[in-house]
Design an enzyme around this catalytic site. Sequence first.
Site, PDB file in Angstrom:
ATOM      1  N   TYR A  58       0.816  -1.208   0.000  1.00 49.83           N
ATOM      2  CA  TYR A  58       0.000   0.000   0.000  1.00 49.83           C
ATOM      3  C   TYR A  58       0.855   1.266   0.000  1.00 49.83           C
ATOM      4  O   TYR A  58       0.339   2.366  -0.172  1.00 49.83           O
ATOM      5  CB  TYR A  58      -0.923   0.041   1.217  1.00 49.83           C
ATOM      6  CG  TYR A  58      -1.855  -1.137   1.359  1.00 49.83           C
ATOM      7  CD1 TYR A  58      -2.095  -2.020   0.303  1.00 49.83           C
ATOM      8  CD2 TYR A  58      -2.504  -1.382   2.567  1.00 49.83           C
ATOM      9  CE1 TYR A  58      -2.940  -3.105   0.452  1.00 49.83           C
ATOM     10  CE2 TYR A  58      -3.360  -2.457   2.719  1.00 49.83           C
ATOM     11  CZ  TYR A  58      -3.574  -3.323   1.663  1.00 49.83           C
ATOM     12  OH  TYR A  58      -4.416  -4.389   1.820  1.00 49.83           O
ATOM     13  N   LYS A 244     -12.846   0.014   4.614  1.00 55.31           N
ATOM     14  CA  LYS A 244     -11.989   1.185   4.440  1.00 55.31           C
ATOM     15  C   LYS A 244     -12.843   2.432   4.250  1.00 55.31           C
ATOM     16  O   LYS A 244     -13.778   2.431   3.450  1.00 55.31           O
ATOM     17  CB  LYS A 244     -11.091   0.993   3.219  1.00 55.31           C
ATOM     18  CG  LYS A 244     -10.304   2.250   2.851  1.00 55.31           C
ATOM     19  CD  LYS A 244     -10.156   2.372   1.351  1.00 55.31           C
ATOM     20  CE  LYS A 244      -9.751   3.784   0.980  1.00 55.31           C
ATOM     21  NZ  LYS A 244      -9.602   3.956  -0.473  1.00 55.31           N
TER      22      LYS A 244
END
Length: 289
Positions: A58, A244
């Site tokens: 990420y 998320k």
Amino acid sequence: MSELDKDAAKVPMIELADGNRIPQVGLGVLRIDDEGVTPVVESALAAGYRHIDGAAGYNNEGGVGRALEAGGWTTGERRRDLWVTTKLRDSEQGYDSTLKAFDRQIGLLRLDYVDMYMIHWPTPFDWRSDVSWKAMRKLRNEGRIRTLGVCNFLPEHLERLHDETGDWPAINQLEIHPTWQQRETVAFCKAHGIAVEAYSPMARGKDLAAGDGTIERIAAAHGVSPAQAILRWHVENGTIIIPKSAHAARQRENIDLFGFALTPEEHAAIDALDGDGRMGHDPMTFSYA
């Protein structure tokens, strides 16, 4: 007990086969840049989240670490109350390369240990999960990792890992949502004591409108949002979830799942939405390099 502690206390803890306990609801931080992730993690912690799910791939572990350090979450009692996951980049699989990668990652996170370290993809076309796992096991024996897990492993990958290392992972993180339930893999995991963790639990928002209004009707019956209805379905399945959101209000909504319950009929209606709704990548071909 502070209001934040009360919020955190509402989230059930899932006991894993290795004896560790993980908060059932966490925050995913995919597709948030390194600078932007810091306030996102800070707002989630303020909302009562005690589980942060990250990854080398990420490219924002430094930003996560800054948030943890700024809030006093890297040491002491606060650290003990927090679950932090990160994942090995596929291009860094291998014994020595895993050890080296972990040293870099834990430095970025500003932690002495991580609660879980995971192999991100099985990469069966370039299989190194066996030696990567052995390096992870060494790190666990040193107290630098508490729990070992994998992501996106299908039953054949789990069996191969077990055949070569003698271990089953404590958790398998998978893309799971109403239109892509992966029932065969979930059943295999449960049969072998592997907890199931869902990423993209709402199919990146696509499943909010699934079933020609099924989700909206269920949500309206309980006075909750469609997102909450889907996340409650996951919770009732015993699945660990990492929704998320970069928005504080939605973060609070995504953790507020314990004041209502679906009826058996509502739960079955969401079960019935299963189909070929995969949003992400195929574990047989993909590498998150």
